[in-house]
Enzyme design. Structure first.
Site, short mmCIF file in Angstrom:
data_model
loop_
_atom_site.label_atom_id
_atom_site.label_comp_id
_atom_site.label_asym_id
_atom_site.label_seq_id
_atom_site.Cartn_x
_atom_site.Cartn_y
_atom_site.Cartn_z
N HIS A 51 0.89 -0.82 -0.32
CA HIS A 51 0.22 -0.01 0.17
C HIS A 51 1.06 1.61 -0.13
CE1 HIS A 51 -2.55 -2.75 2.00
NE2 HIS A 51 -3.32 -3.03 0.80
N ASP A 54 2.44 1.50 3.22
CA ASP A 54 3.85 0.71 3.56
C ASP A 54 5.07 1.15 3.32
OD1 ASP A 54 1.27 -1.04 4.70
OD2 ASP A 54 0.94 -2.34 2.55
N GLU A 176 -9.03 -4.80 -8.96
CA GLU A 176 -8.62 -5.84 -8.04
C GLU A 176 -10.10 -5.90 -7.40
OE1 GLU A 176 -6.12 -6.39 -4.29
OE2 GLU A 176 -7.65 -8.11 -3.46
N GLU A 212 -8.43 -12.22 -6.30
CA GLU A 212 -8.73 -12.59 -5.39
C GLU A 212 -9.30 -14.04 -5.32
OE1 GLU A 212 -7.47 -10.16 -1.44
OE2 GLU A 212 -8.70 -11.83 -0.43
N HIS A 215 -12.28 -13.17 -3.07
CA HIS A 215 -13.32 -12.24 -3.57
C HIS A 215 -14.07 -12.77 -4.80
CE1 HIS A 215 -10.31 -8.97 -3.01
NE2 HIS A 215 -10.46 -9.93 -1.58
N ASP A 250 -14.76 -11.61 4.83
CA ASP A 250 -14.01 -11.90 4.33
C ASP A 250 -13.00 -12.61 4.90
OD1 ASP A 250 -11.36 -11.89 2.00
OD2 ASP A 250 -11.52 -10.17 1.71
N ASP A 252 -9.55 -14.92 4.24
CA ASP A 252 -8.12 -14.79 3.85
C ASP A 252 -7.83 -16.16 4.63
OD1 ASP A 252 -8.56 -12.52 2.42
OD2 ASP A 252 -7.78 -11.04 4.30
N ASP A 285 -2.67 -13.51 -0.07
CA ASP A 285 -3.38 -12.56 0.18
C ASP A 285 -4.07 -13.64 1.42
OD1 ASP A 285 -4.19 -9.97 2.03
OD2 ASP A 285 -5.39 -9.77 0.29
C1 GLO Z 1 -8.86 -7.42 0.73
C2 GLO Z 1 -7.92 -7.28 0.13
C3 GLO Z 1 -6.93 -6.12 -0.28
C4 GLO Z 1 -6.08 -6.01 -1.36
C5 GLO Z 1 -4.92 -4.89 -0.71
C6 GLO Z 1 -3.87 -4.98 -1.70
O1 GLO Z 1 -10.31 -7.46 0.92
O2 GLO Z 1 -8.12 -8.23 -1.11
O3 GLO Z 1 -6.25 -7.45 0.70
O4 GLO Z 1 -5.75 -7.46 -1.72
O5 GLO Z 1 -5.38 -3.79 0.06
O6 GLO Z 1 -4.67 -3.44 -2.62
MG MG Z 2 -6.26 -8.75 -1.67
#
Ligand code: GLO
Ligand code: MG
Length: 364
Positions: A51, A54, A176, A212, A215, A250, A252, A285
């Site tokens: 980010h 970051d 994304e 992702e 997602h 979500d 992950d 992720d």
């Molecule tokens: C959240 C997203 C997040 C993105 C990250 C990069 O649901 O997956 O983790 O991947 O902010 O843009």
């Molecule tokens: Mg992501």
């Protein structure tokens, strides 16, 4: 065919976390942000997903010169560690100005803030040597449909993409998609929406998607089909492999941990298309379980990677001639059994049969 080691892997520093959730505080002390870079190589990763903040902390308080200097400092850390930055994403969901979204906010000054963060992210990407801006459109959506003019919102997103393409004539924009969380309904919920925006943009070759797993699952879609759609349009710039147990927040989860067969199919589709041969990363992720002890917790990353490698082996040892024969015979019961037993490591006796029940020799 590429060997598994020829894949390049990435994750973001946020994937090494303190384990907080909406119901409780951190369960582990924070692992110092800049010490995370030293963990990448030994865990088997070479790419860092970023980010903007970051790279440059307290970004809103810094001048362009300070931002550039800070970005250069991080670049030298990456160089010393032998790491490469995969992308930079503007974090448009934390600041006060993004409470109601960035590009689609009803407030003109908030939209201006979102654009300035986007410019800064592109500047940072250039300083650290990344050619890509990722747009995870976190708060570009609504909690109630009447809150925004959805048509105008989509026009504003496209306008911002075009502005970014004009601002920098090399940067690629990777969208994304995610259908919900933190909003109830997000704009650009699927890769289909992202690809449509790419084609509608001023420079379709520089607008792509990042898929992702979770997602796609949250949208009720199959991640491997979503990947196949993007690949068919040559628009799959990156992936965030992980997993998700049903339609809820979500999660992950670790790659392949909930939906092993769906994970196999994602790799089957990626391998068949030669994904990675142009340097595209396999991004993860994944979140550590809140219950896991230790500092830093990294098992979720190494275990997900290990599952990736196991599944690459499963894809490469999958008998495509047998698959073709099952397809030819339209024997999908047999094909499914073959896939399941292959994944389980069970010795297979199943072969496609003709409508009369005779076993086809081609597949034996
Ligand atoms: C959240 C997203 C997040 C993105 C990250 C990069 O649901 O997956 O983790 O991947 O902010 O843009
Ligand atoms: Mg992501």
């Amino acid at each position: 065919m590429k060997s598994p080691s020829s894949y390049r892997f990435s994750f973001g520093p946020w994937n090494i976390s303190e384990g907080a959730d909406p119901f409780g505080p951190e369960v582990r002390p924070a692992y110092p942000h800049e010490q995370k870079y030293a963990l990448y190589k030994s865990l088997g990763f070479e790419g860092v997903q970023f980010h903007d903040d970051d790279v440059v902390t307290d970004i809103d308080a810094k001048s362009p010169a300070q931002i550039a200097a800070e970005a250069r400092r991080i670049k030298s850390i990456l160089d010393n560690e032998g790491l490469v930055p995969e992308f930079v994403a503007p974090r448009l969901w934390f600041a006060e100005q993004t409470v109601d979204g960035g590009y689609t906010s009803n407030s003109a000054s908030d939209r201006q803030y979102a654009w300035e963060r986007t410019q800064k992210s592109i500047d940072i990407a250039n300083e650290i040597g990344s050619g890509a801006l990722v747009l995870w459109l976190a708060r570009e959506g609504t909690y109630i449909r009447e809150a925004k003019d959805a048509k105008l919102a989509y026009e504003r997103i496209l306008e911002t993409i075009n502005r970014a393409l004009e601002y920098d004539d090399k940067i690629e924009i990777w969208i994304e998609p995610k259908p919900n969380e933190p909003t109830d309904q997000a704009y650009v919920p699927t890769i289909g929406h992202a690809v449509a925006l790419a084609y509608a943009s001023q420079d379709p070759n520089r607008v792509k998607g990042l898929i992702e797993t979770a997602h796609a699952q949250l949208a009720g879609l199959d991640p491997s089909d979503e990947m196949a759609f993007a690949l068919a349009h040559d628009k799959l710039a990156s992936v965030h492999l992980n997993d998700q147990n049903g339609l809820k927040y979500d999660q992950d989860k670790n790659f392949a941990s909930s939906n092993l067969r769906a994970a196999f199919n994602q790799i089957r589709v990626l391998e068949a298309a030669g994904y990675g041969s142009r340097g595209e990363f396999i991004g993860l992720d994944v979140k550590a379980m809140r219950t896991q002890k230790g500092v830093p917790v990294t098992e979720h990353l190494s275990n997900s990677l290990r599952m990736f490698h196991h599944l690459v082996e499963k894809v490469r040892s999958y008998d495509t001639a047998k698959e073709a024969a099952f397809r030819e015979a339209r024997d999908y019961e047999g094909l499914e059994l073959y896939v399941m037993e292959h994944l389980m490591g069970v010795h297979q006796a199943s072969s496609p049969s003709t409508p009369n029940g005779e076993v086809l020799s081609a597949a034996q």
